[in-house]
Design a protein around this motif. Structure first.
Motif: not given
Ligand code: P6P
Length: 337
Positions: A40, A44, A128, A130, A164-167, A169, A246, A249
């Motif tokens: 992460n 980021n 995103s 993952g 999930i590495y999104g808005s 994690t 993805s 996501a």
């Protein structure tokens, strides 16, 4: 002040669910969580360091390997190697299994199948991505694990989940007793329980498919897409089309809001594109545990007999009523062939 439960505390608390557990699975899940935090950190800041872009190699899928997916692969394998609870890793990024023959791992009883960074083609556009993981127990107790121990049906998974590495994690996982979601709190560097007992609505209004392949879809899938698009207030149609490209996501959104994700066979992928062992089986385990369904159009994903590590399958996964509906269209079309 609401009580904060970290992933580590939760894993230990839930260990009691497994009367014969000696803590190995708990430690294995902890190792995965640690690697996820390290990955992460790099995801980021992907735009800031020279970790973007292709590193010039390709994986067995013939896909260009982004530096970040190679980095993610290295971090998860390193964490599993040093954690000592895993004897074999099957990774999307490697043609063959990685046997961890270190002294501490030779008697380890777990096998991990992993897609270290799914959706990596989205990294450069900040969409995103993952990690998807699947955990099996060895079927033999001594000597190096054999390939048939790795190629087990999805219904034999002991745990599975995704990051999930999104808005934010999140790490979402199941050990067969429901699904729980943890959000990374960067201020304390811990995954904290944020989505206890996750369940997927039995129906939704979102369908997720790459409609660019429409002309290549089987007729039953074409018919289902048209069904989604036809106006019918009684069944909340037309549905909304959402496709991130993805898998983690798209499926995470559907888990929370309800919906269906479809990746059928196409002429360029006659067996489907998504891989059984480290994408479809783990996500099928999570979605079934959340009350949803996952099928290849004819049978449960988790009942498919694996024949090789990078085996692909078509997949229809999500809200149970929506999966049942697309199966009905596929079956009807099959009878008309
Ligand atoms: P397409 C990403 O490459 C991936 O493996 C999944 O994460 C995603 O759902 C799918 O492929 C997208 O494939 O053919 O629509 O670009």
């Amino acid at each position: 002040m609401t009580k904060v439960t970290t992933l580590g505390q939760f894993i230990i608390e839930k260990q009691a669910d497994f009367p014969y557990a000696k803590g190995e699975l708990s430690r294995l899940l902890r190792d995965i969580g640690i690697a996820a935090k390290i990955v992460n950190r790099e995801v980021n800041k992907a735009g800031l360091v020279d970790i973007l872009g292709d590193n010039g190699t390709t994986n067995i899928q013939g896909e260009g390997q982004k530096k970040l997916d190679v980095y993610a692969d290295e971090q998860f394998i390193s964490a599993l190697r040093s954690g000592g609870e895993c004897c074999v890793v099957a990774s999307e990024e490697h043609d063959d299994c990685i046997f961890i023959n270190s002294k501490i791992s030779q008697n380890a009883k777990y096998i991990v199948c992993i897609d270290p960074l799914d959706g990596s083609s989205n990294i450069d556009v900040n969409v995103s991505v993952g990690t998807i993981f699947s955990i099996y127990r060895r079927t033999t107790t001594d000597g190096p694990a054999q390939i048939d121990e790795i190629l087990q049906k999805g219904e034999r998974q002991v745990a599975a989940g995704y990051v999930i590495y999104g808005s934010s994690t999140m790490l979402v996982y199941t050990t067969g007793k429901g699904v729980n979601g943890f959000t990374l709190d960067p201020s304390i560097g811990e995954f904290c329980l944020s989505h206890p007992n996750m369940t997927i609505p039995s129906r939704g209004t979102i369908y997720s498919i790459n409609e660019g392949n429409y002309t290549k879809f089987p007729q039953g899938v074409k018919d289902y897409i048209k069904y989604c698009q036809v106006e019918d207030a009684m069944s909340d149609r037309p549905f909304t089309s959402r496709y991130i490209g993805s898998m983690v996501a798209d499926i995470h959104r559907n888990l929370i809001k309800g919906g269906i994700f479809l990746y059928p066979t196409t002429s360029s992928h006659p067996n489907g594109k998504l891989r059984l062992m480290y994408e479809c089986n783990p996500l099928a385990f999570v979605i079934e545990q959340a009350g949803g369904k996952a099928t290849d159009g004819h049978r449960r994903i988790m009942e498919i007999e694996p024949h090789h590590l990078h085996q692909r399958t078509p997949i229809f996964i999500g809200s149970s009523e929506m999966v049942e509906k697309v199966e009905a269209f596929v079956r009807l079309s099959d009878t008309q062939l």
